[in-house]
Design an enzyme around this catalytic site. Structure first.
Site, PDB file in Angstrom:
ATOM      1  CG  ASN A 147      17.398-163.470  48.892  1.00  0.00           C
ATOM      2  OD1 ASN A 147      18.771-163.103  48.802  1.00  0.00           O
ATOM      3  ND2 ASN A 147      16.984-163.882  47.649  1.00  0.00           N
ATOM      4  CD1 TRP A 148      18.491-158.014  52.557  1.00  0.00           C
ATOM      5  CD2 TRP A 148      20.824-157.372  53.454  1.00  0.00           C
ATOM      6  NE1 TRP A 148      18.460-157.204  53.861  1.00  0.00           N
ATOM      7  CE2 TRP A 148      19.634-156.901  54.227  1.00  0.00           C
ATOM      8  CE3 TRP A 148      22.154-157.366  53.616  1.00  0.00           C
ATOM      9  CZ2 TRP A 148      20.160-156.392  55.648  1.00  0.00           C
ATOM     10  CZ3 TRP A 148      22.518-156.717  54.530  1.00  0.00           C
ATOM     11  CH2 TRP A 148      21.701-156.349  55.820  1.00  0.00           C
ATOM     12  CE  LYS A 149      16.196-161.563  45.120  1.00  0.00           C
ATOM     13  NZ  LYS A 149      15.209-161.596  44.159  1.00  0.00           N
TER      14      LYS A 149
ATOM     15  CG  HIS B  69      16.611-167.182  45.176  1.00  0.00           C
ATOM     16  ND1 HIS B  69      16.581-166.615  43.901  1.00  0.00           N
ATOM     17  CD2 HIS B  69      15.658-166.549  45.888  1.00  0.00           C
ATOM     18  CE1 HIS B  69      15.606-165.420  44.030  1.00  0.00           C
ATOM     19  NE2 HIS B  69      15.182-165.607  45.175  1.00  0.00           N
TER      20      HIS B  69
ATOM     21  CD  GLU C 139      17.092-163.364  42.047  1.00  0.00           C
ATOM     22  OE1 GLU C 139      18.020-163.474  42.892  1.00  0.00           O
ATOM     23  OE2 GLU C 139      15.998-162.808  41.801  1.00  0.00           O
TER      24      GLU C 139
ATOM     25  CD  GLU D  87      11.467-166.736  46.736  1.00  0.00           C
ATOM     26  OE1 GLU D  87      11.306-165.611  47.350  1.00  0.00           O
ATOM     27  OE2 GLU D  87      12.415-167.306  46.146  1.00  0.00           O
TER      28      GLU D  87
ATOM     29  N   GLY E 241      10.524-159.771  41.899  1.00  0.00           N
ATOM     30  CA  GLY E 241      11.222-158.514  41.499  1.00  0.00           C
ATOM     31  C   GLY E 241      10.542-157.618  40.449  1.00  0.00           C
TER      32      GLY E 241
ATOM     33  CB  SER F  79       6.498-158.297  44.151  1.00  0.00           C
ATOM     34  OG  SER F  79       7.320-158.490  43.194  1.00  0.00           O
TER      35      SER F  79
ATOM     36  N   GLY G  80      12.613-160.324  49.177  1.00  0.00           N
ATOM     37  CA  GLY G  80      13.971-159.523  48.404  1.00  0.00           C
ATOM     38  C   GLY G  80      13.790-158.120  48.551  1.00  0.00           C
ATOM     39  N   GLY G  81      13.335-157.116  47.584  1.00  0.00           N
ATOM     40  CA  GLY G  81      13.487-155.778  47.539  1.00  0.00           C
ATOM     41  C   GLY G  81      12.880-155.129  48.887  1.00  0.00           C
TER      42      GLY G  81
HETATM   43  P1  PGA Z   1      11.420-159.719  45.718  1.00  0.00           P
HETATM   44  O1  PGA Z   1      12.346-161.109  45.800  1.00  0.00           O
HETATM   45  O2  PGA Z   1      10.678-159.741  47.001  1.00  0.00           O
HETATM   46  O3  PGA Z   1      12.048-158.533  45.550  1.00  0.00           O
HETATM   47  O4  PGA Z   1      10.457-160.080  44.627  1.00  0.00           O
HETATM   48  C1  PGA Z   1      11.844-162.447  46.283  1.00  0.00           C
HETATM   49  C2  PGA Z   1      13.046-163.226  46.454  1.00  0.00           C
HETATM   50  O5  PGA Z   1      13.612-163.281  45.352  1.00  0.00           O
HETATM   51  O6  PGA Z   1      13.213-164.075  47.354  1.00  0.00           O
END
Ligand code: PGA
Length: 274
Positions: free
Chosen positions: A11-13, A115, A117, A188, A194, A234, A255-256
């Site tokens: 997930n590149w956000k 998600h 966020e 999650e 993050g 993470s 994500g990251g």
């Molecule tokens: P992260 O994000 O790997 O940067 O913690 C995961 C996500 O939000 O799907």
């Protein structure tokens, strides 16, 4: 070998411009072309239908990402490109939103829903995740539906009750075997997203087992046993093998660590070896 399909999903956000998207795929392609073991393990895993690899770029990068994937000469051409969010209506006066039919026009038939966020910053609720997922499944999409508790909820001992509400209020009432095969859950924990704090293997397995139990109460044991439940929060190449070894973890939503071709390539390789 894992009994359910493994997903390695990035997930590149709100990261990567169109130019950076193209560069990402070029360098992922050169890593795979240069490393025949990565290439052959993804080819075998894809042919055997054991692993799905997916990336969720920003809306602006969906079309370029689709073109990059189509042009791949390696097993990377099997990468699925998905939307980070999709409206439940097919068209209309919904400024700033994108519909399933607009995505399908680009060849995109995969979407994240709910998600954390979206829940935290954009007012997504269990009620809106439910109509999104129902609508997308009815339109033939594959959905990765995200759930998970906040730090405060975990500290207050509410993890299981939050998961229960997110599943019972936020997912469709019923599934057929066919729609069920297109619904993936991502657990999650919000406190792990993050933050560099990953759930311990015990915390992850406990939550995943509970998610599967709740799915089995809602949809029956056979259906629940077939559904992939991904871990997110993470995930890195350092902790992914431990997470993948857990009985109820069927991959990762990352994500990251999905933003860099070398770490994403490693995660894909680990998924293929699980
Ligand atoms: P992260 O994000 O790997 O940067 O913690 C995961 C996500 O939000 O799907």
């Amino acid at each position: 070998m894992k009994k359910r399909k493994i997903w390695v999903a990035g997930n590149w956000k709100m990261n990567h411009s169109v130019g950076e998207t193209t560069q990402f795929f070029e360098s992922l392609q050169s890593t795979f072309s240069a490393n025949s073991s990565e290439e052959s393990s993804l080819r075998t895993a894809t042919l055997e239908n054991r692993v799905s690899v997916a990336l969720f770029p920003s809306m602006l990068s969906l079309s370029p990402a689709m073109n990059c994937v189509k042009g791949m000469k390696t097993s990377l051409s099997s990468i699925h490109i998905g939307s980070q969010n999709t409206h439940w209506e097919t068209k209309g006066a919904f400024t700033g939103e994108v519909s399933g039919s607009q995505l399908r026009d680009l060849g995109v038939t995969l979407s994240l829903v709910g998600h954390s966020e979206r829940r935290q910053y954009f007012g997504e609720t269990n009620q809106t995740t439910k109509i999104r997922t129902e609508s997308l499944l009815a339109q033939g999409f594959t959905v990765i539906h995200c759930i998970g508790e906040t730090k405060e909820e975990r500290l207050a001992g509410q993890t299981f009750s939050i998961l229960k509400a997110q599943i019972n209020e936020g997912l469709p009432e019923s599934l057929t075997a066919e729609t069920g095969s297109r619904l993936i859950i991502a657990y999650e924990p919000v406190w792990a997203i993050g933050t560099g704090l990953t759930a311990t293997p015990e915390q992850a397995e406990e939550a995943h087992a509970e998610v599967r139990r709740l799915l089995s109460v809602r949809y029956g044991e056979a259906q629940a046993n077939d559904m992939s439940v991904l871990y997110g929060g993470s995930v890195t190449p350092e902790n992914f093998p431990t997470l993948l070894a857990l009985p109820n973890v069927d991959g990762g939503l990352v994500g990251g660590a999905s933003l860099k071709p070398d770490s994403f390539g490693k995660l894909v390789q680990m998924g293929c070896q699980a």
